[in-house]
Write an enzyme that holds these catalytic residues in place. Sequence first.
Site, PDB file in Angstrom:
ATOM      1  N   HIS A 154      -2.722   3.219  -4.571  1.00  0.00           N
ATOM      2  CA  HIS A 154      -2.027   2.653  -3.524  1.00  0.00           C
ATOM      3  C   HIS A 154      -0.617   2.060  -3.731  1.00  0.00           C
ATOM      4  CE1 HIS A 154      -5.483   3.344  -0.954  1.00  0.00           C
ATOM      5  NE2 HIS A 154      -6.307   2.727  -1.596  1.00  0.00           N
ATOM      6  N   ASP A 175       0.865  -1.266   0.125  1.00  0.00           N
ATOM      7  CA  ASP A 175      -0.054  -0.171   0.015  1.00  0.00           C
ATOM      8  C   ASP A 175       0.900   1.172  -0.151  1.00  0.00           C
ATOM      9  OD1 ASP A 175      -2.164   1.917   0.404  1.00  0.00           O
ATOM     10  OD2 ASP A 175      -3.368  -0.199   1.080  1.00  0.00           O
ATOM     11  N   GLU A 185      -9.783   2.753  -5.380  1.00  0.00           N
ATOM     12  CA  GLU A 185      -9.271   4.270  -5.014  1.00  0.00           C
ATOM     13  C   GLU A 185      -8.036   4.531  -5.999  1.00  0.00           C
ATOM     14  OE1 GLU A 185     -10.862   4.477  -0.501  1.00  0.00           O
ATOM     15  OE2 GLU A 185      -8.762   3.540  -0.913  1.00  0.00           O
TER      16      GLU A 185
HETATM   17  C1  TNX Z   1     -10.879   2.154   1.814  1.00  0.00           C
HETATM   18  S1  TNX Z   1     -11.576  -0.790   1.379  1.00  0.00           S
HETATM   19  C2  TNX Z   1      -9.621   1.150   1.322  1.00  0.00           C
HETATM   20  C3  TNX Z   1      -8.382   1.203   2.616  1.00  0.00           C
HETATM   21  C4  TNX Z   1      -8.724   1.808   3.589  1.00  0.00           C
HETATM   22  C5  TNX Z   1     -10.239   1.505   4.291  1.00  0.00           C
HETATM   23  C6  TNX Z   1     -10.410   2.006   5.559  1.00  0.00           C
HETATM   24  C7  TNX Z   1     -10.438  -0.533   0.117  1.00  0.00           C
HETATM   25  C8  TNX Z   1     -10.572  -1.459  -0.998  1.00  0.00           C
HETATM   26  N1  TNX Z   1      -9.733   0.413   0.268  1.00  0.00           N
HETATM   27  O1  TNX Z   1      -7.292   1.526   1.630  1.00  0.00           O
HETATM   28  O2  TNX Z   1      -7.690   1.379   4.686  1.00  0.00           O
HETATM   29  O3  TNX Z   1     -10.958   2.052   3.299  1.00  0.00           O
HETATM   30  O4  TNX Z   1     -11.649   1.364   6.157  1.00  0.00           O
END
Ligand code: TNX
Length: 745
Positions: free
Chosen positions: A262, A189, A325
């Site tokens: 990420h 990440d 994301e």
């Molecule tokens: C979203 S869930 C993210 C993570 C974070 C999380 C915290 C997801 C696929 N991505 O990078 O840690 O929210 O709840």
Amino acid sequence: MYKLISIFFAMSILNSYSQTPRIAIIPEPASINIGSGNFTITSSTVIYFNDPQLISDLSIFNNYLQKYYNVFLTSKKAGKKQTDHITLLLNGNMEWDSYKLVCDSEGVTIEGGPGAGVFYGLQSLQQLLPPGKAALRVPALTIEDKPRFSYRGMHLDVVRHFFPVDAVKRYIDNLARYKMNTLHWHLTDDQGWRIEIKKYPLLQTVSAWRNGTLIGHYHDQPAVYDTIRYGGYYTQEEIKDVVNYAKQRHINIIPEIEMPGHAQAVLAAYPQLSCTNGKFEVGKTWGVYKDVFCTKDETFTFLQNVLDEVCALFPGKYIHIGGDECPKDRWKACPGCQQRMKLENLADENGLQRYFTNRMVNYLKTKNKIAIGWDEILEEGLDSQAVVMSWRGYTGGTQAAIKGHDVIMAPASHVYFDMYQSRNTGGRVAIGGYLPLDVVYRFEPVPDVLNSEQAKHILGAQGNVWTEYIGDEQRLNEMVFPRICAMSEVLWSPVSKRDYSAFAGKMLVHFKLLRLLNINYSTALFDITAHVLPHGVNGISVELSTMYPKGKIFYTVDGTEPTNLSTPYSGKINLEQSAGIKAILYEGAERRGDVFNQIFTINKATGKQITLKHQPHVEYSRGGAMALVDGATGGLPWIPSEWLGFQGVDLDASIDLGSEQTISRATVDVLKDEEGRIFLPAEVKVLTSVDGIKFNQIAQLDSEQIKSMNRKLRLKFPDTNARYVQVIAKNVTSNWLFVDEISVE
Ligand code: TNX
């Protein structure tokens, strides 16, 4: 005489019952038939097994007996049952992971299918043992059992905080204990890279370490960091060791290598893989970073080389390639990415992400692996073999299943174990949200809109454990337990056997077991929560309830600490003036959980009839409209049970004060959390009326005034006679507006 005998008989049943350990197996088996009598395991008991494949299962069981009960049993390869035995039989004709456990006065026989049948039978047997130092008496019974879903997972983020090999192994033990079969290991990440890749040494020397970590919550302003170098990674030898350890416990590990987003930790070491060439540092804070992998050839070569090593380490068929994301800012400004879009005939940057995903999915195919991605990968044209992991609610998973993709359900609303599970936060920070045990328990992985063919694509589900705010194993276990137990019944037990009240009762036994095993857990199950109703002309009625169905609540309203000598709660507590309620739960003479403590501030609007023109979003409407005038403020860190969340619509509330009154002030409590897209309103207006038909505006705040007040928006006006008060808070376009309390004085 007859009567005497029957009384004697009844007493002896009672006696033997009270000596028998309670049957409290989690996840609840498909069927249990209770017999009479019991069998006691002693050091003279012998384990027989019919197949050398079972040696690993039986030695894990034997080590458990030795560690927690100081008994180690002899084992022999022999199919035939003897007295004083535990017999383990592998039966290739039984269903893959199914088992049958029979206990009678002679011993215990577990017969299981070729998957992990016997192992799961042994997990049930462990749970039949007393959860403390006592004779190892197993009640006579027959259990026939098999899992509901083939994918029963837990996730663990080892990036935001690093968990050493031993902690990961203990996590795996816990998964096995509750008959889970998959660990989704989030290894890369923005804040770190945690797997040794021999071809890229800078991943170990640079990407695995950050030069500090955010202190407190992501939304705290100003952000403060420590300066401690933090990190670590697993060597390939360690990875192999963990994979093997998991395999012995019938758990498959799915590694996750995040792309294209990420990726900041990689870019810190290899800035040439970004669109801008850097400079970057390994992330010290949470959230989403704008710099992502560039779609240049060099990136694909890098990722393929990484995946070559990853695939060689993980024998399972799935590899998780992230996909969540991924901001498109850099791709939009990158000539190379734009060029790629033209060449590949891609309409926009989402198309470019789909191209990225499909390329990796296809590369993994050449290695005989199936790619999984977060639901952002679901785009028209996604390779049909890709498995979708649905985290932003059910929608992605539902659509994916309709399109024929296999799906793993992990909706944040039900399985994000990084959220608060208690409103008594004890000052400890979590990411936000409120996910109590009963909500996890009632999670249903198969959306009911799917027909039976589509439903087959729902392989199962998993609990996600993101560790931004989980720094060590103690806290990890407190966040995971007991929600993992609820999750295990969701994943394993037939729907007809799911019974929240019975589950909560079994948890009492499991809490004892967890203490024996030295595993930390949350006692939020015993939390008391309040629900406010209108009461007569003035004030409120407060209803108290708990997620634990068996206790009795006692309370005080004079500020003193409650005990089981305080007023027993029966029905409602009526408050006509502001007061604090303190309450505590008892089961018999035993106190359960923490003291509930809530101040109710009563003003002219409290407990009055309130109607909303626009409804709050379903996920943030727990308290209903009454939550806005219940006299209880949500407080921070915010937990949605008190807050109502309006998405893209205004707060437009009309309160009937019940009679005409003189008023001169209104206050609206709102939340600001810009990262969570929760904004202050653009404007607030108060209107009043005597007849409920004709309203006059009497006060207003503009956005500058609102910003200066921040959370508590106060509107003062000259004394006004009114029965009806309308409060309108304008939402900023499609964003979230969160409101806690409206008061009128
Ligand atoms: C979203 S869930 C993210 C993570 C974070 C999380 C915290 C997801 C696929 N991505 O990078 O840690 O929210 O709840």
